[in-house]
Design a protein around this motif. Structure first.
Motif, PDB file in Angstrom:
ATOM      1  N   ASP A  78       0.920  -1.069   0.050  1.00 23.40           N
ATOM      2  CA  ASP A  78      -0.048  -0.170   0.042  1.00 23.40           C
ATOM      3  C   ASP A  78       0.956   1.115   0.000  1.00 23.40           C
ATOM      4  OD1 ASP A  78      -2.749   0.918   0.305  1.00 23.40           O
ATOM      5  OD2 ASP A  78      -1.796   2.075   1.824  1.00 23.40           O
ATOM      6  N   GLN A  79       1.871   1.198   0.864  1.00 19.09           N
ATOM      7  CA  GLN A  79       2.731   2.309   0.953  1.00 19.09           C
ATOM      8  C   GLN A  79       3.615   2.665  -0.238  1.00 19.09           C
ATOM      9  OE1 GLN A  79       5.150   0.923   4.273  1.00 19.09           O
ATOM     10  NE2 GLN A  79       4.453   2.800   5.333  1.00 19.09           N
ATOM     11  N   TYR A  80       4.132   1.525  -0.989  1.00 21.14           N
ATOM     12  CA  TYR A  80       4.603   1.398  -2.415  1.00 21.14           C
ATOM     13  C   TYR A  80       3.882   2.084  -3.301  1.00 21.14           C
ATOM     14  CZ  TYR A  80       6.979  -0.464  -6.467  1.00 21.14           C
ATOM     15  OH  TYR A  80       7.602  -0.432  -7.852  1.00 21.14           O
ATOM     16  N   ASN A  81       2.441   1.705  -3.477  1.00 20.58           N
ATOM     17  CA  ASN A  81       1.513   2.329  -4.338  1.00 20.58           C
ATOM     18  C   ASN A  81       1.424   3.733  -4.355  1.00 20.58           C
ATOM     19  OD1 ASN A  81       1.231  -0.450  -5.246  1.00 20.58           O
ATOM     20  ND2 ASN A  81      -0.998  -0.490  -4.429  1.00 20.58           N
ATOM     21  N   GLN A  82       1.567   4.269  -2.997  1.00 20.15           N
ATOM     22  CA  GLN A  82       1.588   5.530  -2.738  1.00 20.15           C
ATOM     23  C   GLN A  82       2.749   6.355  -3.299  1.00 20.15           C
ATOM     24  OE1 GLN A  82       0.191   7.011   1.170  1.00 20.15           O
ATOM     25  NE2 GLN A  82      -0.647   5.052   1.413  1.00 20.15           N
ATOM     26  N   PHE A  83       4.057   5.634  -3.183  1.00 21.31           N
ATOM     27  CA  PHE A  83       5.248   6.421  -3.534  1.00 21.31           C
ATOM     28  C   PHE A  83       5.284   6.474  -4.953  1.00 21.31           C
ATOM     29  CE2 PHE A  83       7.367   3.999   0.253  1.00 21.31           C
ATOM     30  CZ  PHE A  83       7.045   4.935   1.105  1.00 21.31           C
ATOM     31  N   PHE A  84       4.956   5.491  -5.628  1.00 23.14           N
ATOM     32  CA  PHE A  84       4.983   5.593  -7.130  1.00 23.14           C
ATOM     33  C   PHE A  84       4.040   6.496  -7.718  1.00 23.14           C
ATOM     34  CE2 PHE A  84       2.601   1.492  -7.818  1.00 23.14           C
ATOM     35  CZ  PHE A  84       1.482   1.822  -8.408  1.00 23.14           C
ATOM     36  N   THR A  85       2.794   6.491  -7.111  1.00 25.17           N
ATOM     37  CA  THR A  85       2.013   7.386  -7.637  1.00 25.17           C
ATOM     38  C   THR A  85       2.350   8.958  -7.284  1.00 25.17           C
ATOM     39  OG1 THR A  85       0.301   5.818  -7.217  1.00 25.17           O
ATOM     40  CG2 THR A  85      -0.621   8.122  -7.344  1.00 25.17           C
ATOM     41  N   MET A  86       2.663   9.326  -6.100  1.00 22.91           N
ATOM     42  CA  MET A  86       3.087  10.494  -5.819  1.00 22.91           C
ATOM     43  C   MET A  86       4.426  10.841  -6.816  1.00 22.91           C
ATOM     44  SD  MET A  86       0.748  11.444  -4.175  1.00 22.91           S
ATOM     45  CE  MET A  86       1.039  13.021  -3.514  1.00 22.91           C
ATOM     46  N   HIS A  87       5.190   9.791  -6.761  1.00 20.82           N
ATOM     47  CA  HIS A  87       6.644  10.285  -7.543  1.00 20.82           C
ATOM     48  C   HIS A  87       6.271  10.846  -9.200  1.00 20.82           C
ATOM     49  CE1 HIS A  87       9.935   9.784  -9.964  1.00 20.82           C
ATOM     50  NE2 HIS A  87       9.631   8.797 -10.637  1.00 20.82           N
ATOM     51  N   ALA A  88       5.461  10.107  -9.389  1.00 22.94           N
ATOM     52  CA  ALA A  88       4.984  10.574 -11.202  1.00 22.94           C
ATOM     53  C   ALA A  88       4.177  11.744 -11.135  1.00 22.94           C
ATOM     54  CB  ALA A  88       4.254   9.391 -11.833  1.00 22.94           C
ATOM     55  N   ASP A  91       2.618  -2.587 -20.103  1.00 23.41           N
ATOM     56  CA  ASP A  91       2.450  -2.388 -18.317  1.00 23.41           C
ATOM     57  C   ASP A  91       3.717  -3.199 -17.959  1.00 23.41           C
ATOM     58  OD1 ASP A  91       0.616  -0.665 -17.119  1.00 23.41           O
ATOM     59  OD2 ASP A  91      -0.944  -2.338 -17.186  1.00 23.41           O
ATOM     60  N   THR A  92       4.803  -3.414 -18.757  1.00 27.68           N
ATOM     61  CA  THR A  92       5.802  -4.080 -18.163  1.00 27.68           C
ATOM     62  C   THR A  92       7.000  -2.676 -17.916  1.00 27.68           C
ATOM     63  OG1 THR A  92       7.072  -4.186 -20.313  1.00 27.68           O
ATOM     64  CG2 THR A  92       5.583  -5.964 -19.588  1.00 27.68           C
ATOM     65  N   TYR A  93       8.176  -3.202 -17.520  1.00 25.93           N
ATOM     66  CA  TYR A  93       9.176  -1.934 -17.281  1.00 25.93           C
ATOM     67  C   TYR A  93       9.930  -1.392 -18.661  1.00 25.93           C
ATOM     68  CZ  TYR A  93       9.561  -1.114 -12.388  1.00 25.93           C
ATOM     69  OH  TYR A  93       9.460  -0.459 -11.297  1.00 25.93           O
ATOM     70  N   PHE A  94       9.453  -2.118 -19.585  1.00 24.59           N
ATOM     71  CA  PHE A  94       9.716  -1.708 -20.833  1.00 24.59           C
ATOM     72  C   PHE A  94       9.376  -0.139 -21.145  1.00 24.59           C
ATOM     73  CE2 PHE A  94      10.367  -0.670 -25.456  1.00 24.59           C
ATOM     74  CZ  PHE A  94      11.489  -1.445 -25.604  1.00 24.59           C
ATOM     75  N   VAL A  95       8.075  -0.122 -20.814  1.00 24.79           N
ATOM     76  CA  VAL A  95       7.244   1.285 -20.746  1.00 24.79           C
ATOM     77  C   VAL A  95       7.976   2.257 -19.676  1.00 24.79           C
ATOM     78  CG1 VAL A  95       5.007   2.533 -20.327  1.00 24.79           C
ATOM     79  CG2 VAL A  95       5.194  -0.132 -21.412  1.00 24.79           C
ATOM     80  N   VAL A  96       8.346   1.770 -18.619  1.00 21.45           N
ATOM     81  CA  VAL A  96       8.837   2.470 -17.653  1.00 21.45           C
ATOM     82  C   VAL A  96      10.334   3.168 -18.313  1.00 21.45           C
ATOM     83  CG1 VAL A  96       9.775   2.846 -15.411  1.00 21.45           C
ATOM     84  CG2 VAL A  96       7.742   1.320 -15.751  1.00 21.45           C
ATOM     85  N   ALA A  97      11.078   2.244 -18.810  1.00 21.85           N
ATOM     86  CA  ALA A  97      12.156   2.486 -19.537  1.00 21.85           C
ATOM     87  C   ALA A  97      11.870   3.668 -20.687  1.00 21.85           C
ATOM     88  CB  ALA A  97      12.781   1.531 -20.247  1.00 21.85           C
ATOM     89  N   HIS A  98      11.124   3.500 -21.569  1.00 21.53           N
ATOM     90  CA  HIS A  98      10.745   4.573 -22.456  1.00 21.53           C
ATOM     91  C   HIS A  98      10.386   5.764 -21.860  1.00 21.53           C
ATOM     92  CE1 HIS A  98       8.339   6.699 -25.645  1.00 21.53           C
ATOM     93  NE2 HIS A  98       7.362   6.607 -24.835  1.00 21.53           N
ATOM     94  N   ILE A  99       9.379   5.794 -20.823  1.00 23.58           N
ATOM     95  CA  ILE A  99       9.272   6.993 -20.254  1.00 23.58           C
ATOM     96  C   ILE A  99      10.375   7.903 -19.625  1.00 23.58           C
ATOM     97  CG2 ILE A  99       6.652   6.559 -20.081  1.00 23.58           C
ATOM     98  CD1 ILE A  99       6.888   6.316 -17.200  1.00 23.58           C
ATOM     99  N   ARG A 104       4.572  -1.406 -11.324  1.00 22.76           N
ATOM    100  CA  ARG A 104       3.629  -0.932 -10.460  1.00 22.76           C
ATOM    101  C   ARG A 104       3.513  -2.010  -9.276  1.00 22.76           C
ATOM    102  NH1 ARG A 104      -0.538   2.730 -13.914  1.00 22.76           N
ATOM    103  NH2 ARG A 104       0.725   4.613 -14.024  1.00 22.76           N
ATOM    104  N   TYR A 105       4.279  -3.144  -9.265  1.00 22.31           N
ATOM    105  CA  TYR A 105       4.216  -4.145  -8.200  1.00 22.31           C
ATOM    106  C   TYR A 105       5.509  -3.886  -7.245  1.00 22.31           C
ATOM    107  CZ  TYR A 105       0.740  -6.758 -10.719  1.00 22.31           C
ATOM    108  OH  TYR A 105      -0.502  -6.911 -11.536  1.00 22.31           O
ATOM    109  N   ALA A 106       5.102  -4.420  -5.932  1.00 22.40           N
ATOM    110  CA  ALA A 106       6.150  -3.891  -4.980  1.00 22.40           C
ATOM    111  C   ALA A 106       7.066  -4.885  -4.890  1.00 22.40           C
ATOM    112  CB  ALA A 106       5.559  -3.739  -3.611  1.00 22.40           C
ATOM    113  N   ASP A 107       6.715  -6.161  -5.456  1.00 20.11           N
ATOM    114  CA  ASP A 107       7.761  -7.203  -5.349  1.00 20.11           C
ATOM    115  C   ASP A 107       8.008  -8.102  -6.842  1.00 20.11           C
ATOM    116  OD1 ASP A 107       9.440  -8.945  -4.188  1.00 20.11           O
ATOM    117  OD2 ASP A 107       7.784  -9.987  -2.950  1.00 20.11           O
ATOM    118  N   TYR A 108       9.114  -8.469  -6.811  1.00 16.79           N
ATOM    119  CA  TYR A 108       9.211  -9.361  -8.108  1.00 16.79           C
ATOM    120  C   TYR A 108       9.848 -10.704  -8.099  1.00 16.79           C
ATOM    121  CZ  TYR A 108      13.451  -7.267  -7.282  1.00 16.79           C
ATOM    122  OH  TYR A 108      14.771  -6.692  -6.745  1.00 16.79           O
TER     123      TYR A 108
END
Ligand code: HEM
Ligand SMILES: [Cu+2]
Lengths: 210, 630
Positions: free
Chosen positions: B152-162, B466-474, B536-540
């Motif tokens: 839950d905290q993790y979700n807040q971090f990435f949302t607020m980051h962006a 919805d993979t990290y490839f999109v994160v790399a792109h942005i 957008r997942y806290a674990d992998y």
């Protein structure tokens, strides 16, 4: 701001659009308002296509078409009054301008009043067909009612802001700020009011007539 | 007794007359706002429990908003009142004298575009660090598999980051800070068309930011559905999500008002001789951006309005069970947000188009092509939004037209790259810090643009969405593009804005650490993404451990490098060399006046008889020629 320095710079400008800053700014602002309402209206309209039955039932029960027609008439007339007010000041008839503006103000207030009557009416209507009472409560199950409150609510807010601004314009009119060559604030306000009027005509068409 | 009251009132009135007008209007405004807030808070508190109208999350959300804004305002109003009633001068309100010269004017309503630009500058930089902190928390969590924070905290971090990076750093920095500071200077005028509205645009930013971040005070935390806020997840968000929507709405109107101001300024206030095809490209970029802001942002405003209604009042616009349509959010959101990504990159392209010719001592290659490419991107950007939705439940046949328009938009983007390369070719290149960052943009954006084209082709996107490839792109487009251009812009315009030079060696260290940190952090994301790690997942999966550790190390290096920038700026104020009027021998008009410029920018109105980039030509004036010894 030092008007003398400003004037010096303005005198040395490249020819721009030929439209005054205020008017150009107002048009651009209204363009964005158009998009704002267009998206809201389009959103509701698309949802309507998925909920034809709900729309038909709630529209029947939840709109007071007679009141709304009266309102439409009043708003259109008020737009005419604004045009008359501007025409009056252009011909130097300050008293006439004030009169027209007062009539516009009255029109705007009546519109808001009738609108609030209708909101109460709609609540009643929804209540009668078995939905929970309370303005918000009733709309929770219905796309029509949700769309109706959202669209007329945002439009109503614009009318209310328009009325407040009109009071400001009226105060300036009574202070004698407007002359046949300088009535900028009035003109800007008029553009806004026509826009609000136009939005209403569209809303009236899709919420009441179609 | 009565006599005392009368004297007291007279005393008050006498002081009221002494206050500067803006101060009086400001205090009245604050007081009115305060009363409205107290009233609303009161009404909320007294709303009967359990009625249909009393939505507990809505009440919490409004309560928090009112509380946060109210306490700040109340303090300001109380201080002002006490000071005013006792007859001392209000310390919060600068005197006229200070309004012209002192440091204090930066903390008050100023209508000078340069002051507003600098207000935007520090505000955005502040949020850059808050947003960066959030990013480091995300990378801390992801450095190793397993959980450090709760999901839950993790979700807040990435949302607020962006959210913070996009709405409170990149856009206000590029458009608010650089746009405000440079545009009136570059078109040779004394201020923006509507100075007061300009101040309003700025002063909407802090409340918008406070409202979004007030989510940290809510029991259920901030927004946590990502910066894209897709229903149905977003609808479960409660108070934090509503605060997010409200804050974005406020920031949106700040953008719209600002955009309108820029358009009028650029269209109507150019000084003699600056016709449209003599406008520097940065001005063209801001003009296009302004069009996107004026026509795109209201769509966002409408979208957040509808979602707000849905959460606050239960109007089922996005609730499929009750006849709503969650997909509609994606359409409306991306109709704004794809143009918004160009709001975030076009001014960056503009900055680079300013810097490259100056540091190559050559005219900009293909000026008109660049202008048309900028405008072309502006138009096309409204026609590609559904490329974010290839994997959604949208009509499948819609994918093909949107794939085509997406490929098409790469063309004007490519034109720009070739124009910059053409400018560089055979130039007398000076590798000073602004140029280094510009070259970094050119190279990194190529990578980001190409990964964009990958994502734009439907079959590839169905795998990579919805993979990290999109994160790399942005991050290649937004950090490698926009943020690097911002740094370039800081090194380029800092001397103009503050009258001091930044240190070159520190600048180069900042550049190289950022460049290396950036690539270590974001290049491996392409790989983890292609291998299937979702965003957008806290674990992998433990298979991704090494790559993720590398990414986190890169991210911390990148974060650390930014402290050097801050140190460099603070140092410049202490011991930096005093900046001459035109330290880079540039030709655009902002360099024709002192550093920093006087109150009305130029001593006398200018009449311009040269193009902005005619470097190295015999006919041009001395400062345009290559510097001897270069
Ligand atoms: C050559 C031009 C570009 C193309 C063809 C392109 C294409 C795409 C595509 C197809 C996606 C969707 C990926 C997915 O979610 O599956 C995407 C995502 C994204 N792009 Fe680009 N892009 C380009 C340039 C840019 C630029 C210049 C920016 C910003 C400065 C940008 C920012 C983003 C962002 C922020 C996302 C992710 C949105 C999210 O959070 O879901 N792109 N891009
Ligand atoms: Cu896009």
């Amino acid at each position: 701001m030092n008007p003398e320095i400003a004037r010096k710079f303005i005198a040395n400008q490249e020819t721009g659009t030929g439209v005054s800053n205020d008017k150009l700014g107002m048009w651009i602002f209204l363009a964005s308002e158009v998009i704002f309402f267009a998206v809201l209206i389009a959103g509701v309209f698309v949802l309507r296509l998925r909920n034809l039955e709900d729309w038909a039932i709630h529209k029947e029960a939840g709109t007071a078409t007679f009141l709304a027609t009266v309102n439409t008439f009043i708003l259109i007339m008020s737009s005419v009054f604004v045009v008359s007010a501007i025409d009056a000041i252009q011909r130097g008839k300050e008293q006439m301008m004030k009169l027209w503006l007062w009539l516009t103000l009255i029109g705007g207030c009546i519109f808001l009043f009738v609108q609030s009557l209708e909101w109460a009416e709609l609540e009643h209507g929804l209540h009668e067909i078995g939905l929970p009472a309370g303005i918000v409560g009733g709309a929770q199950e219905s796309i029509f009612a949700s769309g109706f409150y959202t669209l007329t609510g945002f439009h109503g807010t614009h009318v209310a802001i328009g009325v407040l601004l009109l009071i400001y314009v009226l105060i300036r009119a009574h202070r004698g700020d407007f002359t046949p060559r300088q009535y900028n604030a009035l003109e800007m306000w008029g553009l806004y009011w026509h826009f609000v009027d136009l939005v209403w005509i569209i809303l009236f068409t899709i919420l009441y007539l179609l | 007794m009565v006599g005392h009251i009368v004297t007291f009132v007279q005393h008050l009135q006498a002081h009221a007359r002494q206050l500067p007008r803006l101060g009086r209007a400001g205090s009245a405004f604050l007081l009115a706002l305060l009363l409205v807030m107290v009233g609303t808070g009161q009404a909320l508190a007294q709303a009967p429990e359990g009625t249909a109208n009393a939505n507990p999350t809505l009440t919490t959300m409004l309560g928090i908003t009112m509380g946060v804004l109210g306490v700040g305002l109340l303090t300001a109003v109380l201080i002002s009142f006490v000071v005013w009633a006792t007859g001392t001068r209000n310390p919060l309100i600068p005197t006229d004298e200070e309004m012209e010269h002192s440091f204090r004017r930066y903390f008050w309503f100023s209508v000078d575009h340069k002051v507003i630009g600098i207000q935007y500058f520090w505000t955005s930089l502040f949020f850059f660090f808050i947003g960066g902190l959030m990013a480091l928390l995300v990378r801390w969590e992801l450095a190793q598999p397993g959980l450090t924070f709760t999901p839950d905290q993790y979700n807040q971090f990435f949302t607020m980051h962006a959210t913070i990076m996009i709405f409170l750093f990149i856009i206000p920095m590029l458009v608010g800070a650089f746009g405000n500071y440079a545009v009136p200077l570059m078109v040779g005028t004394f201020d923006m068309a509507f100075p007061k509205l300009n101040a309003l645009s700025y002063w909407l930013v802090p409340p918008g930011a406070l409202i979004i971040m007030a989510g940290f005070l809510a029991e259920s935390g901030t927004a946590k559905a990502g910066w894209t806020s897709y229903p149905p997840v977003a609808l479960q968000g409660g108070a934090g999500q509503m605060l997010w929507l409200l804050g974005v709405f406020v920031l949106g109107w700040s953008s719209i008002v600002g955009g309108m101001n820029f358009l009028v300024t650029i269209m109507n206030m150019r000084t003699k001789g600056v016709h449209y095809f003599r406008l520097p490209l940065f001005v063209w970029a801001i003009a296009t951006t302004a069009v996107l802001a004026v026509l795109g942002t209201p769509s966002l405003a409408a979208a957040v309005t509808l979602q707000f209604m849905n959460i606050a009042f239960g109007f089922p616009f996005f609730d499929a069970a009750k006849g709503g349509n969650p997909l509609m959010w994606q359409h409306v959101f991306w109709f704004y947000s794809h143009p918004a990504v160009y709001i975030m990159i076009l001014p960056a392209f503009g900055i680079v188009s300013e810097i490259i010719p100056v540091f190559s001592r050559k005219p900009l290659f293909g000026y008109r092509a660049l202008v048309y490419a900028t405008a072309g991107i502006g138009v096309l950007s409204f026609l590609v939004w559904a490329h974010h939705m290839f994997a959604s439940a949208m009509f499948p046949w819609l994918r093909i037209p949107f794939m085509l328009t997406t490929m098409l938009i790469a063309v004007p983007t490519g034109i720009k790259i070739f124009n910059w390369l053409g400018t560089l070719a055979f130039g007398k290149i000076r590798l000073e810090t602004p140029m280094l960052f510009s070259l970094a943009l050119v190279s990194m954006f190529v990578i980001g643009g190409i990964s964009g084209v990958f994502l734009g082709s439907v079959p590839v996107d169905l795998h990579l969405h919805d993979t990290y490839f999109v994160v790399a792109h942005i991050h290649y487009v937004l950090f490698g593009g926009s943020a690097f251009a911002i740094f370039g812009g800081i090194y380029y315009w800092f001397p103009k804005m503050f009258g001091r030079m930044l240190n070159e060696s520190l600048g180069k260290i900042h550049f190289w650490l950022s460049f290396i940190g950036f690539n270590v952090a974001f290049l491996p994301m392409h790989a983890v993404g292609a291998l299937g790690m979702p965003r957008r997942y806290a674990d992998y999966d433990i298979a991704f451990t090494e790559l993720n550790l590398t990414i986190s190390i890169g991210a911390f290096l990148l974060g650390f490098a930014q402290l050097i920038l801050i140190y460099n700026m603070l140092r410049a104020f202490q011991v930096g060399k005093v900046a001459p009027a035109n330290p880079w021998n540039a030709r655009t008009l902002e360099w024709l006046t002192t550093s920093p410029p006087p109150h009305y920018n130029f001593e006398e109105p200018l009449t311009v008889d040269h193009d902005p980039y005619d470097y190295g030509r015999r006919i041009s004036s001395p400062e345009a020629l290559p510097v001897p010894g270069d």
